[in-house]
Write a protein that holds these residues in place. Structure first.
Motif, PDB file in Angstrom:
ATOM      1  N   ARG A 225       0.841  -1.205   0.000  1.00 51.78           N
ATOM      2  CA  ARG A 225       0.000   0.000   0.000  1.00 51.78           C
ATOM      3  C   ARG A 225       0.872   1.248   0.000  1.00 51.78           C
ATOM      4  O   ARG A 225       1.772   1.393   0.844  1.00 51.78           O
ATOM      5  N   LYS A 226       0.585   2.146  -0.928  1.00 53.00           N
ATOM      6  CA  LYS A 226       1.251   3.434  -0.960  1.00 53.00           C
ATOM      7  C   LYS A 226       0.619   4.338   0.097  1.00 53.00           C
ATOM      8  O   LYS A 226      -0.580   4.617   0.055  1.00 53.00           O
ATOM      9  N   LEU A 227       1.432   4.774   1.044  1.00 50.98           N
ATOM     10  CA  LEU A 227       0.942   5.655   2.100  1.00 50.98           C
ATOM     11  C   LEU A 227       0.894   7.101   1.634  1.00 50.98           C
ATOM     12  O   LEU A 227       0.132   7.907   2.168  1.00 50.98           O
ATOM     13  N   SER A 228       1.758   7.430   0.666  1.00 53.65           N
ATOM     14  CA  SER A 228       1.799   8.752   0.054  1.00 53.65           C
ATOM     15  C   SER A 228       2.543   8.599  -1.264  1.00 53.65           C
ATOM     16  O   SER A 228       2.862   7.473  -1.683  1.00 53.65           O
ATOM     17  N   SER A 229       2.859   9.707  -1.916  1.00 54.21           N
ATOM     18  CA  SER A 229       3.606   9.614  -3.168  1.00 54.21           C
ATOM     19  C   SER A 229       5.029   9.115  -2.952  1.00 54.21           C
ATOM     20  O   SER A 229       5.670   8.628  -3.894  1.00 54.21           O
ATOM     21  N   ASP A 230       5.538   9.217  -1.715  1.00 59.18           N
ATOM     22  CA  ASP A 230       6.921   8.840  -1.418  1.00 59.18           C
ATOM     23  C   ASP A 230       7.061   7.571  -0.586  1.00 59.18           C
ATOM     24  O   ASP A 230       8.085   6.891  -0.666  1.00 59.18           O
ATOM     25  N   TRP A 231       6.064   7.252   0.237  1.00 55.96           N
ATOM     26  CA  TRP A 231       6.171   6.156   1.200  1.00 55.96           C
ATOM     27  C   TRP A 231       5.298   4.983   0.807  1.00 55.96           C
ATOM     28  O   TRP A 231       4.171   5.167   0.319  1.00 55.96           O
ATOM     29  N   LYS A 232       5.821   3.779   1.056  1.00 57.48           N
ATOM     30  CA  LYS A 232       5.075   2.553   0.741  1.00 57.48           C
ATOM     31  C   LYS A 232       5.323   1.510   1.824  1.00 57.48           C
ATOM     32  O   LYS A 232       6.453   1.325   2.295  1.00 57.48           O
ATOM     33  N   LEU A 233       4.272   0.799   2.204  1.00 61.25           N
ATOM     34  CA  LEU A 233       4.347  -0.262   3.210  1.00 61.25           C
ATOM     35  C   LEU A 233       3.918  -1.578   2.574  1.00 61.25           C
ATOM     36  O   LEU A 233       2.925  -1.632   1.852  1.00 61.25           O
ATOM     37  N   GLN A 234       4.686  -2.640   2.873  1.00 61.52           N
ATOM     38  CA  GLN A 234       4.332  -3.976   2.417  1.00 61.52           C
ATOM     39  C   GLN A 234       4.339  -4.938   3.598  1.00 61.52           C
ATOM     40  O   GLN A 234       5.206  -4.845   4.472  1.00 61.52           O
ATOM     41  N   VAL A 235       3.389  -5.857   3.621  1.00 58.01           N
ATOM     42  CA  VAL A 235       3.371  -6.935   4.606  1.00 58.01           C
ATOM     43  C   VAL A 235       3.118  -8.234   3.854  1.00 58.01           C
ATOM     44  O   VAL A 235       2.485  -8.246   2.783  1.00 58.01           O
ATOM     45  N   TYR A 236       3.608  -9.346   4.405  1.00 55.25           N
ATOM     46  CA  TYR A 236       3.472 -10.624   3.713  1.00 55.25           C
ATOM     47  C   TYR A 236       3.505 -11.780   4.698  1.00 55.25           C
ATOM     48  O   TYR A 236       3.950 -11.643   5.852  1.00 55.25           O
ATOM     49  N   ALA A 250       6.705 -14.467   8.213  1.00 57.15           N
ATOM     50  CA  ALA A 250       5.954 -13.238   8.001  1.00 57.15           C
ATOM     51  C   ALA A 250       6.915 -12.069   8.096  1.00 57.15           C
ATOM     52  O   ALA A 250       7.975 -12.159   8.734  1.00 57.15           O
ATOM     53  N   GLY A 251       6.541 -10.977   7.453  1.00 57.29           N
ATOM     54  CA  GLY A 251       7.415  -9.823   7.510  1.00 57.29           C
ATOM     55  C   GLY A 251       6.757  -8.589   6.942  1.00 57.29           C
ATOM     56  O   GLY A 251       5.623  -8.613   6.468  1.00 57.29           O
ATOM     57  N   SER A 252       7.512  -7.497   6.970  1.00 59.59           N
ATOM     58  CA  SER A 252       7.037  -6.231   6.434  1.00 59.59           C
ATOM     59  C   SER A 252       8.230  -5.394   6.009  1.00 59.59           C
ATOM     60  O   SER A 252       9.377  -5.662   6.409  1.00 59.59           O
ATOM     61  N   SER A 253       7.983  -4.386   5.202  1.00 54.43           N
ATOM     62  CA  SER A 253       9.019  -3.439   4.821  1.00 54.43           C
ATOM     63  C   SER A 253       8.403  -2.068   4.612  1.00 54.43           C
ATOM     64  O   SER A 253       7.246  -1.944   4.196  1.00 54.43           O
ATOM     65  N   LEU A 254       9.204  -1.055   4.902  1.00 57.55           N
ATOM     66  CA  LEU A 254       8.789   0.334   4.717  1.00 57.55           C
ATOM     67  C   LEU A 254       9.799   0.991   3.789  1.00 57.55           C
ATOM     68  O   LEU A 254      11.005   0.932   4.042  1.00 57.55           O
ATOM     69  N   ALA A 255       9.309   1.621   2.708  1.00 61.28           N
ATOM     70  CA  ALA A 255      10.193   2.167   1.689  1.00 61.28           C
ATOM     71  C   ALA A 255       9.881   3.637   1.452  1.00 61.28           C
ATOM     72  O   ALA A 255       8.715   4.065   1.476  1.00 61.28           O
ATOM     73  N   TYR A 256      10.950   4.405   1.192  1.00 61.05           N
ATOM     74  CA  TYR A 256      10.845   5.819   0.839  1.00 61.05           C
ATOM     75  C   TYR A 256      11.542   6.039  -0.494  1.00 61.05           C
ATOM     76  O   TYR A 256      12.713   5.669  -0.666  1.00 61.05           O
ATOM     77  N   SER A 257      10.835   6.632  -1.450  1.00 66.25           N
ATOM     78  CA  SER A 257      11.373   6.859  -2.790  1.00 66.25           C
ATOM     79  C   SER A 257      11.488   8.346  -3.082  1.00 66.25           C
ATOM     80  O   SER A 257      10.637   9.145  -2.673  1.00 66.25           O
ATOM     81  N   PHE A 258      12.532   8.696  -3.803  1.00 70.29           N
ATOM     82  CA  PHE A 258      12.731  10.114  -4.165  1.00 70.29           C
ATOM     83  C   PHE A 258      13.516  10.212  -5.475  1.00 70.29           C
ATOM     84  O   PHE A 258      14.075   9.239  -5.948  1.00 70.29           O
TER      85      PHE A 258
END
Length: 258
Positions: A225-236, A250-258
């Motif tokens: 799920r994109k939290l904003s134009s820059d941030w994204k959260l994934q869970v699995y 199980a896991g998750s990741s938080l990503a910031y793009s620029f």
């Protein structure tokens, strides 16, 4: 934990493929947390906690990535490593231990050979190098470098994006152990539920890497799920079907793009 790489592939397909095809540059920094549990062919259960810190840069048709992980492993001392691969060394009666530290650093470079503007499907071809940076004396890795050649396929069909991977990995051999070079693969699909939310399934397979060992066979379900134009959260979540895979994870990741 081949599932981590597969989720990263799926995320790339659904969030950045169009911008890369158009030549736009994108840098992404992310941190994840992954827990898995399984016997991996040993007599006792092994618990692995894996925290990858990832830097990725995409420009034109190239994607460059570096992963630096922290790992914590509890289990028999003949079950070593984390992520891909977990290796169960031959022999019985291994002492149970808990160790932690920096894992194997992985670098990769992929080139977009075909995109869907030029062909009926997309194709990326590239290489990965796993550097033996983890402390092999504590069972955090094999202490050897591994090399992989890999092709990733994808095709957008409406809200669905089927994808697949076919690769070949050459393993460095720890002292006294002959690891087999193997073929591995993935097949799956993502589905865009809405503009910010995507779900998907991916099945991973890899041949056995030690004589008498088990193949990898596991299914991963994920949501991104994109939290904003820059941030994204994934869970699995992961379900393994052989001793070469975790029983569950199980896991998750938080990503910031620029």
């Amino acid at each position: 934990m081949a599932h981590i790489a597969r989720i990263a592939l799926a995320a790339w397909l659904i969030t950045t493929a169009s911008s890369i095809a158009l030549g736009a540059g994108l840098t992404t920094l992310s941190i994840g947390a992954d827990h898995s549990s399984g016997n991996y062919g040993a007599s006792e259960r092994t618990e692995i906690f894996y925290v990858p810190v990832t830097a990725k840069h995409e420009t034109s048709r190239w994607t460059l990535k570096l992963v630096v992980p922290y790992i914590r492993i509890t289990g028999p001392s003949n079950v070593i490593g984390a992520a891909d691969p977990v290796v169960t060394l031959p022999g019985a009666g291994a002492v149970r231990r808990t160790e932690s530290g920096i894992g194997d650093v992985v670098a990769s470079a992929f080139h977009n050979v075909l995109n869907e503007r030029d062909a009926s499907f997309g194709l990326d071809i590239g290489t990965k190098i796993k550097f033996g940076t983890a402390d092999d004396s504590r069972g955090l890795g094999t202490g050897k470098n591994d090399f992989s050649l890999q092709a990733d396929f994808f095709k957008a069909i409406g809200a669905f994006t089927p994808f697949g991977t076919l690769g070949y990995r050459r393993y460095g051999d720890p002292a006294g152990v002959d690891l087999r070079n193997v073929v591995y693969g993935t097949i799956g699909s993502s589905y865009r539920m809405s503009q910010p939310t995507t779900v998907g399934l991916a099945y991973d397979w890899r041949d056995r890497i030690v004589q008498g060992g088990a193949r990898v066979s596991e299914l991963t379900a994920y949501i991104s799920r994109k939290l904003s134009s820059d941030w994204k959260l994934q869970v699995y979540a992961v379900k393994g079907f052989t001793n070469g895979s975790p029983d569950f994870g199980a896991g998750s990741s938080l990503a910031y793009s620029f």
